[in-house]
Design an enzyme around this catalytic site. Sequence first.
Site, mmCIF file in Angstrom:
data_model
loop_
_atom_site.group_PDB
_atom_site.id
_atom_site.type_symbol
_atom_site.label_atom_id
_atom_site.label_comp_id
_atom_site.label_asym_id
_atom_site.label_seq_id
_atom_site.Cartn_x
_atom_site.Cartn_y
_atom_site.Cartn_z
ATOM 1 N N THR A 97 45.796 38.984 46.344
ATOM 2 C CA THR A 97 45.090 39.410 45.324
ATOM 3 C C THR A 97 43.801 38.590 45.459
ATOM 4 O O THR A 97 43.626 37.273 45.167
ATOM 5 C CB THR A 97 45.629 39.620 44.029
ATOM 6 O OG1 THR A 97 46.651 40.432 43.885
ATOM 7 C CG2 THR A 97 44.377 40.035 43.094
ATOM 8 N N LYS A 172 43.102 46.939 42.465
ATOM 9 C CA LYS A 172 44.077 45.914 41.809
ATOM 10 C C LYS A 172 43.361 45.150 40.650
ATOM 11 O O LYS A 172 43.992 44.845 39.751
ATOM 12 C CB LYS A 172 44.403 44.862 42.746
ATOM 13 C CG LYS A 172 45.254 43.597 42.579
ATOM 14 C CD LYS A 172 46.648 43.956 42.085
ATOM 15 C CE LYS A 172 47.319 42.736 41.235
ATOM 16 N NZ LYS A 172 47.941 41.871 42.477
ATOM 17 N N LYS A 240 43.151 33.585 37.398
ATOM 18 C CA LYS A 240 42.504 33.800 38.644
ATOM 19 C C LYS A 240 41.994 35.159 38.611
ATOM 20 O O LYS A 240 40.737 35.342 39.280
ATOM 21 C CB LYS A 240 43.574 33.159 39.669
ATOM 22 C CG LYS A 240 42.742 33.171 40.998
ATOM 23 C CD LYS A 240 43.310 34.355 41.869
ATOM 24 C CE LYS A 240 44.686 34.690 42.160
ATOM 25 N NZ LYS A 240 44.930 35.607 43.116
#
Lengths: 290, 290
Positions: A97, A172, A240
């Site tokens: 990701t 995502k 993150k």
Amino acid sequence: MPATIGFIGLGIMGAPMAQRLISAGYDVVVYNRTASRAEPLVAAGARAAAQPLEVAQQADLVLSIVTDSPDAEAVLLAEGGAVHGARKGALFVDMSTIAPQAARDIGTRLGQRGVRFVDAPVTGGDVGAKNGTLSILVGGAPEDLDRARPVLGHLGARITHCGPIGAGQTLKACNQILCALNMVGLTEAMALARAGGIDPALLPEALAAGAGGSWALEKLGPRIVAEDDAPGFMIDLIQKDLRIVQAMAEAAGLPLAGTAVAQSYFADNQAHGEGQRGTQGMFRALARRA
Amino acid sequence: MPATIGFIGLGIMGAPMAQRLISAGYDVVVYNRTASRAEPLVAAGARAAAQPLEVAQQADLVLSIVTDSPDAEAVLLAEGGAVHGARKGALFVDMSTIAPQAARDIGTRLGQRGVRFVDAPVTGGDVGAKNGTLSILVGGAPEDLDRARPVLGHLGARITHCGPIGAGQTLKACNQILCALNMVGLTEAMALARAGGIDPALLPEALAAGAGGSWALEKLGPRIVAEDDAPGFMIDLIQKDLRIVQAMAEAAGLPLAGTAVAQSYFADNQAHGEGQRGTQGMFRALARRA
């Protein structure tokens, strides 16, 4: 002789994914920055490479799943990176990701070397990785996805083509917003339940099937009731991902105030040394104040 | 001769609920502030009363469902209110969504007159009201709930005893937080999807079954994609509920920053004349900025 697949990144997600490919009968060449993490996979039949470059020398298809954008750039593009060993016409599938723009940049730089690329981040956590039930969100050319599909089919129960390179990362990012805000709702609702003197177990029991229902309420609500914040998906990692979200939003001129609240709660967790706990640990940012 | 039930409040929820009791064979005496709303129910077999007091004179069990705390106090306690016609040992069941403290105050004042009381707010919307599939969240004495249960069973598919008087309202407030924050997540994720150039229909299609999943994503996501914000549950009404939530939170010393963001988005809707739209209309607060 079985097809050879390269696999870079053997963390909490990558290790069980690589194991599934070994179990499916592929010849798997693995690399991990901390080499000791390759040992169980080698014991299971994989071959270990000393550098990403060596992985790419042996495989037409190279999968990678590392933590963040700089890590993906390092294993794919830096000195010793996979691109420097890439076979002609190789396909790299990055399942990390990372920022959509980072994925697009990687795609461009690989394309200049004749390497095909798709971004393919996943949802479903370590349980999905072990069971091959991940949801895989793919950005790239449809023919590249078709080429990777037989292998990805061993890893995911659902493969969605989202658009060109970077589109998998964009979807995502949307998913991480949903996860984060569903957790904010759960945290605030649980805190109000406790403050109001009702049994917080009533929330998942009585509300999960209704308009307030969510995966978070159903699966993580009972764990909050039990004050169990074992990961699951770690607070440090969703933070993150939410930084990626906010960088995208900033570039688009979108003020995401709800996402910012989620980041504040998780930052409170991190300030109290809870960054390695599961995301449901957000409840600790409010529960004790009542 | 069938049992007689009193029913006060014939709005978008109350009218179909009263109709279900008529259809179930009960003798139903109805009251609504705007008298014309009683006409279809009278045509279906109900009897209309001119004041809440007259409803209570004719029934041992009186249900009410009105908009806000002052409305509930008005129909139950004010001049002409149901308490002034209450039979000895009557049971009042208020199904409005009001503040828990208001429910406790009503219970105390009714108790002083020998009237039993439970709060029983509902979730499930007008569709649930029509189909008898509401979830009913009850606060009060278990024996009072048992007495009301045969009648409530015609209105709801699930009846949860939450605790003493007010506890139903507390759980309802928690539910409204969940609904509001799931919508914040959906709004921000949809806006980022559009800004990032991916098809927003991918969100409900690809993410609803995963960790970002929610009733809101599954049911209202496709309506946001279609820019359909017909209610459903109205923005003006959830704002009323969120004010109750924040009053509770304030009293408990709980800063609910996520709920405040939801209120801000809905206030943006209201400022633009969208308060009568469904809650999914929150998307209008962000969607066009990209």
